[in-house]
Write a protein that holds these residues in place. Structure first.
Motif, PDB file in Angstrom:
ATOM      1  N   LEU A  25      13.298  19.402  21.279  1.00  0.00           N
ATOM      2  CA  LEU A  25      12.469  19.721  22.444  1.00  0.00           C
ATOM      3  C   LEU A  25      11.493  18.597  22.756  1.00  0.00           C
ATOM      4  O   LEU A  25      11.288  18.230  23.920  1.00  0.00           O
ATOM      5  N   SER A  26      10.881  18.031  21.708  1.00  0.00           N
ATOM      6  CA  SER A  26       9.885  16.973  21.917  1.00  0.00           C
ATOM      7  C   SER A  26      10.520  15.707  22.462  1.00  0.00           C
ATOM      8  O   SER A  26       9.870  14.927  23.167  1.00  0.00           O
ATOM      9  N   ARG A  27      11.806  15.488  22.144  1.00  0.00           N
ATOM     10  CA  ARG A  27      12.479  14.271  22.587  1.00  0.00           C
ATOM     11  C   ARG A  27      13.157  14.440  23.945  1.00  0.00           C
ATOM     12  O   ARG A  27      13.488  13.465  24.592  1.00  0.00           O
ATOM     13  N   SER A  28      13.385  15.668  24.383  1.00  0.00           N
ATOM     14  CA  SER A  28      14.087  15.882  25.650  1.00  0.00           C
ATOM     15  C   SER A  28      13.229  16.603  26.670  1.00  0.00           C
ATOM     16  O   SER A  28      12.833  16.042  27.698  1.00  0.00           O
ATOM     17  N   THR A  57      -4.833  17.779  19.338  1.00  0.00           N
ATOM     18  CA  THR A  57      -4.977  18.630  18.149  1.00  0.00           C
ATOM     19  C   THR A  57      -3.691  19.383  17.845  1.00  0.00           C
ATOM     20  O   THR A  57      -3.277  19.480  16.679  1.00  0.00           O
ATOM     21  N   ILE A  58      -3.042  19.919  18.876  1.00  0.00           N
ATOM     22  CA  ILE A  58      -1.813  20.701  18.655  1.00  0.00           C
ATOM     23  C   ILE A  58      -0.559  19.839  18.694  1.00  0.00           C
ATOM     24  O   ILE A  58       0.547  20.336  18.427  1.00  0.00           O
ATOM     25  N   ARG A  59      -0.704  18.564  19.016  1.00  0.00           N
ATOM     26  CA  ARG A  59       0.444  17.648  19.126  1.00  0.00           C
ATOM     27  C   ARG A  59       1.362  17.656  17.902  1.00  0.00           C
ATOM     28  O   ARG A  59       2.594  17.661  18.063  1.00  0.00           O
ATOM     29  N   PRO A  60       0.823  17.676  16.665  1.00  0.00           N
ATOM     30  CA  PRO A  60       1.720  17.649  15.507  1.00  0.00           C
ATOM     31  C   PRO A  60       2.684  18.827  15.446  1.00  0.00           C
ATOM     32  O   PRO A  60       3.768  18.714  14.848  1.00  0.00           O
ATOM     33  N   LEU A  61       2.306  19.950  16.027  1.00  0.00           N
ATOM     34  CA  LEU A  61       3.151  21.146  15.957  1.00  0.00           C
ATOM     35  C   LEU A  61       4.401  21.022  16.817  1.00  0.00           C
ATOM     36  O   LEU A  61       5.378  21.755  16.609  1.00  0.00           O
ATOM     37  N   ILE A  62       4.384  20.102  17.810  1.00  0.00           N
ATOM     38  CA  ILE A  62       5.565  19.910  18.664  1.00  0.00           C
ATOM     39  C   ILE A  62       6.165  18.513  18.475  1.00  0.00           C
ATOM     40  O   ILE A  62       7.052  18.114  19.216  1.00  0.00           O
TER      41      ILE A  62
END
Length: 219
Positions: A25-28, A57-62
């Motif tokens: 999801l993060s790459r597409s 802050t929430i970036r690592p989760l995705i």
């Protein structure tokens, strides 16, 4: 295979599937250009800095690329404010990653590793601040991987948080200065920003390599 083993295997397969899905999801789906991201962030007006920090802050989760977000921060807020907001967001994001790894990886944290992995675990546990600081100084190393590895290696939270806060300053400034330079359109400023980025990226790697060689010679 008994039921308990089957359940453990199922949990691991589910975890692998979830991580794979998030990465896909993060790459597409979430793939965006830094300038488009800048425009979207600034659309929040006076709340733009708050929104940027929340996103970071929430970036690592995705698994969203930290480098793209940092450059967008420089484009949106300039080198200095962009650096400040990024340091706040990145530190909070790292702390969130650390907490998630501690919470969902309890079996790995409790486990005493063997061999070279055991040595690394022992060194990280005893000298957590130093190792996290060393790796944070090198912006090319995956930011989130350091957070998860520190949690699994049982680094103390306070040591991890402080080392992260200090260690990300050079790399964060490099990315934000690079991003802000594109806004000016001045070739000299862009070249200066590229030079600063290269120096702040390469120097920590050289220092780390020399330190590793010294450690090997001392053994």
């Amino acid at each position: 295979m008994n039921s308990s083993v089957t359940l453990k295997v199922a949990k691991w397969l589910l975890a692998v599937f979830a991580v794979g899905l998030v990465i896909w999801l993060s790459r597409s789906v979430f793939e965006v250009d830094a300038n488009d991201l800048r425009i979207w962030i600034l659309s929040f007006g006076i709340w733009a800095p708050v929104m940027y920090i929340v996103i970071y802050t929430i970036r690592p989760l995705i698994f969203f690329p930290a480098s793209v977000l940092s450059i967008a921060g420089g484009l949106a807020f300039g080198a200095w404010l962009g650096t400040l907001y990024t340091i706040i967001g990145a530190t909070l994001g790292a702390m969130l990653s650390f907490y998630v790894a501690k919470t969902f990886g309890k079996s790995l944290i409790r486990k005493e590793w063997s061999g070279n992995a055991g040595k690394i675990q022992s060194q990280m546990e005893q000298n957590g601040f130093f190792y996290v600081l060393l790796f944070r100084f090198i912006p090319v190393i995956n930011f989130d991987l350091i957070s998860y590895a520190a949690a699994f290696a049982k680094v103390r939270f306070t040591s991890f948080a402080l080392a992260t806060l200090i260690g990300i300053i050079p790399g964060t400034f490099a990315y934000n200065f690079l991003g802000s330079s594109f806004v000016t359109g001045n070739p000299q400023i862009i070249l200066l920003a590229v030079g600063v980025f290269v120096v702040l990226t390469v120097v920590p790697i050289i220092i780390r390599n020399r330190w590793s060689k010294k450690q090997n010679l001392d053994k």
